[in-house]
Design a protein around this motif. Structure first.
Motif, short mmCIF file in Angstrom:
data_model
loop_
_atom_site.label_atom_id
_atom_site.label_comp_id
_atom_site.label_asym_id
_atom_site.label_seq_id
_atom_site.Cartn_x
_atom_site.Cartn_y
_atom_site.Cartn_z
N GLN A 376 23.62 -61.49 -26.04
CA GLN A 376 22.77 -60.34 -25.79
C GLN A 376 22.99 -59.23 -26.81
N PHE A 380 19.80 -58.03 -28.95
CA PHE A 380 19.28 -56.68 -28.77
C PHE A 380 19.13 -55.97 -30.12
N HIS A 383 16.11 -57.42 -31.65
CA HIS A 383 14.96 -56.87 -30.94
C HIS A 383 14.56 -55.52 -31.52
N THR A 427 15.74 -61.74 -23.82
CA THR A 427 15.26 -60.82 -24.86
C THR A 427 13.87 -61.19 -25.38
N PHE A 562 16.93 -51.82 -22.29
CA PHE A 562 15.77 -51.94 -23.16
C PHE A 562 14.88 -50.69 -23.12
#
Length: 773
Positions: A376, A380, A383, A427, A562
């Motif tokens: 993650q 992230f 992302h 994600t 997020f």
């Protein structure tokens, strides 16, 4: 600058040239003898008559005495003193001089005058009386009205006056300027010194329910306060370069994320140890395996991007395993977020106050803990990288390179999306909903990023990840639309004890405060509602994921994480005075040329008078300080659960060193180090994850029920019972079983003849089921 020599003046000896002559020799070629000259020596004068016409020539047969010639030439030197390096008297005039008096750098007299040129004007200004005397006695020494009066030189037979070279009067002005420019370094150094002192005087051997909060030395909190105050006053100063704000943010991350790595001798989080086991599996097996071999752990082989990259890194570094560096991963992953965050925020504003305050709030609001050694953490960062590319290159004003440029950015976008899809399950879904939300706006009505992400995501799910999704799909479908259950499972456990309750509420209040500040920023900064609308969509887009799934009781935490990049931007706007955006500046430039009426127009709508005291200097500072201090209990308040002492690690390692293949490990829960060590050959059973009725049976008669559950293991495999300090802390603080119940289970197993003690220390106990049982 000495004026061009007339025929009469060429017959007299040349004095030491002044600063004007030296400067002119460096600036341009010699001025023709017939060219007029200004007071500054540029060759154009306000007086239309040439200098030669103003001064009638003197008969050559009557040369002036040496002393008179020296004074006359000194008066024409434009405020300079005689050369201190020569004591020569002026020579008799000669009538055969033909070259103009152009000074050269090789002339020693000129070199000496260059050294005194910097102080000539100052010397002339402090001796006005002597200059006036020189003009009175020598009316032929005519100077322009704008040139300072020259000073009277000493007679040729006296000792020359040394040049003024003492610049001590400039030091008091230069030193305060340098000190004012470097003052932000003082809070930084003080905060770092307090932090170092705190880490050297903090004991983590006996953590209570407040985790690291109650164990930290008080100087740690003082260091955070000094750092926050220094950052706030630095970032509000528009004259400060962004490097100072970056330095403060980096020190903040060090104090937040590196403190645990320095204080704890072993890595935190049972999940981090689990991921280390997955990497070890890839290194051992040399390839991916399916559910028929790995069972539930096959999900990691179906999303192997992060683990494969870490396996390659372990080989590259030459270390035994990822545990050698994964304690520092929270700091590394947090630093990786800075670049995409800055790119995203700079897309909408160049106001450094807003940018860096938003970055600061993001760092203190990101308490969820997904920066640990996990897929993650990397997904992230990727992302945010995708969002930065889309916001900067796929808007109406972001594609300056045409279709060819867009194709290049689409290739880069595909690489980033592929890295996300092969590394993490959630994600890509968050990214899809965010890109779709952006594509619905007028500015980003380009469906290429969203379609690219959906195609790559579906391609992976229908191929490599299909075995896992086929098994998990029924549960995922049942959870769709059940928002209440999906949100509630995020707090499915009940915090027990004062410390657990306090730290849980600190985390909730911190997230709630950031969201409320973001709402206040949207209301207060009207320009951001329109110009920074994409960031508002980024903050709101993850909310529909509540209806999708509980994601193992963690969906609420992931949604908060997020939402944070967009929410932090608007929260920072709430703490600052009026800000401007790039789009607003561009719109102002595209309008008609500015006029006084146009420039005055924004001032007709000032900020309301009432909020000005609230949004001044001190109230925002207190808000920022409260959020920074609240991060510590939110992030480190459960370190009693997440920290595993070296003795506990050694006990578990002894178990896996001697366990035969197909053995079974029974424990209260999975909160212990190396919980998934060698999961491809050893099975695990955590009875607190079982049905509540079965847990009650174990509590009533622990030894009998556990022996019955473990009896199915066939030799040469063995069945082990493991109870560690980490399991007990997790069970107590999350309201599963209290210490009295866990102690009763331990005593029952210890007194039963069906179990044999294998190892015991202050980290826990290890028993094995005897073959007779």
């Amino acid at each position: 600058m000495r004026p061009p020599a007339t025929p009469r003046e060429r017959s007299v000896p040349e004095p030491a040239p002044g600063p004007e002559a030296t400067d002119a020799s460096h600036r341009a070629a010699p001025t023709p003898p017939d060219a007029p000259e200004t007071a500054d020596g540029t060759g154009a004068t306000s007086d239309p008559a040439p200098r030669a016409a103003q001064e009638p020539p003197t008969p050559a047969a009557s040369p002036e005495p040496p002393t008179t010639v020296s004074r006359k030439q000194a008066a024409k030197a434009a405020a300079t003193s005689p050369d201190p390096t020569t004591g020569r008297s002026p020579q008799p005039p000669t009538a055969t001089a033909t070259q103009p008096p152009t000074a050269t750098a090789s002339d020693p007299v000129t070199a000496a005058s260059q050294e005194s040129a910097a102080t000539a004007s100052e010397e002339a200004s402090v001796r006005p009386g002597r200059a006036a005397t020189a003009r009175a006695h020598h009316p032929t020494a005519r100077e322009p009205s704008t040139t300072p009066a020259p000073t009277t030189p000493e007679p040729s037979g006296s000792a020359p006056e040394p040049p003024v070279t003492d610049l001590s009067d400039l030091a008091p002005a230069a030193w305060p300027a340098r000190a004012a420019a470097a003052w932000p370094a003082l809070p930084l150094l003080v905060a770092l010194a307090l932090w170092v002192y705190a880490t050297r005087h903090t004991d983590v051997s006996a953590l209570d329910d407040f985790g690291l909060v109650s164990s930290l030395h008080p100087t740690f909190w003082a260091g955070l306060a000094v750092l926050t105050a220094g950052f706030w006053f630095t970032v509000r100063d528009r004259r400060r370069p962004g490097a100072w704000s970056l330095a403060y943010v980096l020190v903040l991350l060090v104090m937040e994320r590196a403190t645990q790595a320095l204080l704890y001798p072993t890595p935190l989080y049972a999940w981090a140890w689990k991921h280390d086991a997955v990497i070890d599996h890839l290194l051992t097996s040399g390839g991916l395996q399916g559910a028929d071999r790995l069972g539930d752990m096959a999900v990691y082989d179906q999303w192997p991007g992060f683990f494969a990259a870490q396996a390659a890194l372990v080989r590259l570094l030459g270390v035994d395993n990822a545990a050698m560096y994964m304690a520092w991963w929270p700091l590394v992953s947090s630093v990786l977020l800075l670049l995409p965050l800055l790119l995203i925020y700079r897309t909408f504003t160049e106001d450094r106050r807003l940018i860096w305050t938003a970055v600061w709030l993001f760092c203190v609001g990101n308490w969820v803990g997904q920066d640990y050694f996990s897929p993650q953490s990397v997904a992230f960062a990727l992302h945010l990288g995708v969002l930065a590319v889309v916001l900067r290159r796929y808007g109406r004003s972001g594609g300056p390179h045409g279709r060819q440029g867009q194709a290049v950015w689409t290739v880069l976008l595909s690489v980033l999306v592929t890295a996300i899809v092969v590394s993490h399950q959630l994600t890509p879904g968050m990214l899809v909903v965010t890109l779709v939300a952006l594509a619905l706006t007028r500015r980003y009505r380009d469906w290429v990023p969203a379609v690219t992400t959906v195609v790559i995501f579906l391609a992976w799910c229908l191929t490599a990840a299909l075995p896992f999704l086929s098994a998990a799909m029924p549960d995922m479908i049942r959870s769709i639309g059940d928002i209440g259950a999906n949100v509630e499972t995020g707090y499915g456990t009940t915090p027990t004890g004062t410390g657990a309750v306090a730290t849980s509420w600190a985390a909730r209040l911190l997230s709630g405060s950031v969201l409320l500040l973001a709402l206040a920023g949207v209301v207060r900064q009207r320009v951001l509602r329109h110009r920074a609308l994409p960031l508002l969509l980024i903050a709101a887009a993850p909310l529909p994921m509540f209806a999708a799934s509980s994601y193992g009781s963690e969906m609420i935490f992931r949604v908060l994480m997020f939402m944070l990049p967009g929410a932090a931007f608007f929260a920072a706007a709430a703490l600052l005075p009026k800000v401007r955006t790039l789009a607003a500046d561009a719109a102002a430039r595209d309008t008609a040329p500015p006029s006084p009426a146009t420039r005055a127009r924004p001032r007709r709508v000032p900020l309301p008078a009432l909020p000005r005291p609230r949004y001044g200097v001190w109230v925002p500072l207190l808000v920022l300080l409260a959020g920074t201090l609240a991060f510590v209990p939110s992030y480190s308040g459960k370190d009693r659960v997440n920290y595993f002492p070296p003795r506990e690690v050694a006990l578990v390692q002894q178990l896996f060193d001697q366990a035969p293949d197909d053995s079974l490990v029974v424990a209260a829960n999975r909160n212990y180090p190396l919980a998934y060590e060698q999961y491809w050959r050893v099975d695990h059973y955590w009875f607190l994850d079982d049905d509540r009725r079965h847990v009650d049976e174990i509590v009533r008669d622990p030894a009998t029920v556990l022996a019955r559950d473990m009896a199915a293991v066939e030799p040469p495999a063995r069945a082990y019972f493991l109870l560690t300090r980490g399991q007990m802390a997790n069970s107590e603080m999350n309201g599963q079983l209290d210490r009295a119940q866990l102690d009763r289970i331990r005593e029952s197993v210890a007194s039963s003849p069906a179990f044999e003690l294998v190892a015991e220390n202050d980290g826990g106990v290890l028993y094995v089921l005897t073959p007779a049982s």
